[in-house]
Design an enzyme around this catalytic site. Sequence first.
Site, PDB file in Angstrom:
ATOM      1  CB  SER A 165      25.190  52.309  52.832  1.00 25.56           C
ATOM      2  OG  SER A 165      25.554  52.646  54.156  1.00 25.56           O
ATOM      3  CE1 TYR A 175      30.552  50.817  52.076  1.00 24.61           C
ATOM      4  CE2 TYR A 175      29.324  52.493  53.283  1.00 24.61           C
ATOM      5  CZ  TYR A 175      29.451  51.185  52.842  1.00 24.61           C
ATOM      6  OH  TYR A 175      28.477  50.260  53.153  1.00 24.61           O
TER       7      TYR A 175
HETATM    8  P1  NAD Z   1      30.914  41.400  53.110  1.00 24.44           P
HETATM    9  O1  NAD Z   1      32.321  41.859  53.240  1.00 24.44           O
HETATM   10  O2  NAD Z   1      30.378  40.365  54.034  1.00 24.44           O
HETATM   11  O3  NAD Z   1      30.659  40.887  51.620  1.00 24.44           O
HETATM   12  C1  NAD Z   1      31.149  41.589  50.509  1.00 24.44           C
HETATM   13  C2  NAD Z   1      31.022  40.748  49.266  1.00 24.44           C
HETATM   14  O4  NAD Z   1      31.576  41.474  48.160  1.00 24.44           O
HETATM   15  C3  NAD Z   1      31.779  39.418  49.346  1.00 24.44           C
HETATM   16  O5  NAD Z   1      31.055  38.407  48.703  1.00 24.44           O
HETATM   17  C4  NAD Z   1      33.067  39.716  48.591  1.00 24.44           C
HETATM   18  O6  NAD Z   1      33.643  38.556  47.997  1.00 24.44           O
HETATM   19  C5  NAD Z   1      32.542  40.669  47.502  1.00 24.44           C
HETATM   20  N1  NAD Z   1      33.628  41.482  46.956  1.00 24.44           N
HETATM   21  C6  NAD Z   1      34.452  42.341  47.627  1.00 24.44           C
HETATM   22  N2  NAD Z   1      35.361  42.863  46.780  1.00 24.44           N
HETATM   23  C7  NAD Z   1      35.111  42.327  45.557  1.00 24.44           C
HETATM   24  C8  NAD Z   1      35.718  42.474  44.274  1.00 24.44           C
HETATM   25  N3  NAD Z   1      36.783  43.265  44.045  1.00 24.44           N
HETATM   26  N4  NAD Z   1      35.206  41.753  43.244  1.00 24.44           N
HETATM   27  C9  NAD Z   1      34.168  40.941  43.453  1.00 24.44           C
HETATM   28  N5  NAD Z   1      33.543  40.764  44.622  1.00 24.44           N
HETATM   29  C10 NAD Z   1      34.014  41.452  45.666  1.00 24.44           C
HETATM   30  O7  NAD Z   1      30.059  42.745  53.165  1.00 24.44           O
HETATM   31  P2  NAD Z   1      28.526  43.029  53.572  1.00 24.44           P
HETATM   32  O8  NAD Z   1      28.517  43.725  54.864  1.00 24.44           O
HETATM   33  O9  NAD Z   1      27.675  41.824  53.374  1.00 24.44           O
HETATM   34  O10 NAD Z   1      28.171  44.128  52.477  1.00 24.44           O
HETATM   35  C11 NAD Z   1      27.357  43.877  51.357  1.00 24.44           C
HETATM   36  C12 NAD Z   1      26.853  45.218  50.821  1.00 24.44           C
HETATM   37  O11 NAD Z   1      26.028  45.840  51.818  1.00 24.44           O
HETATM   38  C13 NAD Z   1      27.984  46.206  50.519  1.00 24.44           C
HETATM   39  O12 NAD Z   1      27.667  46.930  49.349  1.00 24.44           O
HETATM   40  C14 NAD Z   1      27.954  47.127  51.716  1.00 24.44           C
HETATM   41  O13 NAD Z   1      28.457  48.391  51.427  1.00 24.44           O
HETATM   42  C15 NAD Z   1      26.471  47.161  52.029  1.00 24.44           C
HETATM   43  N6  NAD Z   1      26.150  47.572  53.396  1.00 24.44           N
HETATM   44  C16 NAD Z   1      26.612  46.866  54.463  1.00 24.44           C
HETATM   45  C17 NAD Z   1      26.273  47.295  55.744  1.00 24.44           C
HETATM   46  C18 NAD Z   1      26.724  46.548  56.972  1.00 24.44           C
HETATM   47  O14 NAD Z   1      26.506  47.062  58.079  1.00 24.44           O
HETATM   48  N7  NAD Z   1      27.316  45.383  56.842  1.00 24.44           N
HETATM   49  C19 NAD Z   1      25.473  48.411  55.925  1.00 24.44           C
HETATM   50  C20 NAD Z   1      25.022  49.104  54.812  1.00 24.44           C
HETATM   51  C21 NAD Z   1      25.364  48.674  53.546  1.00 24.44           C
END
Ligand code: NAD
Length: 262
Positions: free
Chosen positions: A144, A157
Amino acid sequence: MASLTGRIALVTGSTSGIGLGIAAALAAEGAGIMLHGLGDAQAIETARAGLERASGVQVAVSGADLRSGAGVRRMVADAHAAFGRIDILVNNAGIQVTADLVDFPDEAWDDVIAVNLSAAFHATKAATPGMVARGWGRVVNIASAHGLVGSARKSAYVAAKHGLLGLTKVAAIEFANTGITVNALCPGWVLTPLVAAQIEARAAASGRGVAAETASLLSEKQPMAEFTTPEQIGALVAFLCSDQARTMTGAPLAIDGGWTAG
Ligand code: NAD
């Protein structure tokens, strides 16, 4: 022939958001896909079947909980059982909890570190021996902008994402001459359920509405007032899996609308 035909990709947390975009991009290049994540079984089956239909590749699913090393090893075993190999590992699963550091719940700290950091360690440890044996592999860690800079109320985080960049660098050095590359992406804001929940919480607290809170969320951190999409992140992961990227390793790659440029 698509560039990843014959390869198998395990994408953690790919039942939603960014992970699903990455899975779709790799499937479009011909890789067989191990989807993974928690959530409603019917919705996950709809996503799995839709991806299989759209891409023509085999798509299987694991529902292992990544809060323990045993759960991570079960997910890797599920992938081996379905496909017999893992060539591409994308450590994408992540959760967010926001609170001031002094009020941050101990259990929430443990969960955020487990899912966002320790799971990548356990999965890399379990999945890379096969890659080494075959002389080719790709590990992509979804960090991130918070892997590079901090923000208030996100202690676990930010600590996990900074740690994930450290893990990426060490793995890149250790695997440098094995055919495996290890890189990290550092996205800015992407409109997924994880971010929608933060916007809704802000709107509920301020009473200003979702549109106003979306605009201020973007403008507080990012010079560019635009979300990155899961498809754009998927395209970058697909590039890292290509032969053109074979000497890119250990890199934290920002895709963040200028967030970390200042
Ligand atoms: P999201 O909430 O849409 O998806 C998260 C995924 O992780 C889901 O498939 C969920 O089932 C899985 N998950 C959560 N807890 C779990 C557990 N205990 N065991 C197994 N699976 C689990 O989130 P997203 O926004 O798509 O994020 C995906 C990645 O991208 C993350 O690592 C997040 O930190 C990173 N990220 C997101 C953003 C953003 O703006 N959305 C920005 C930077 C980084």
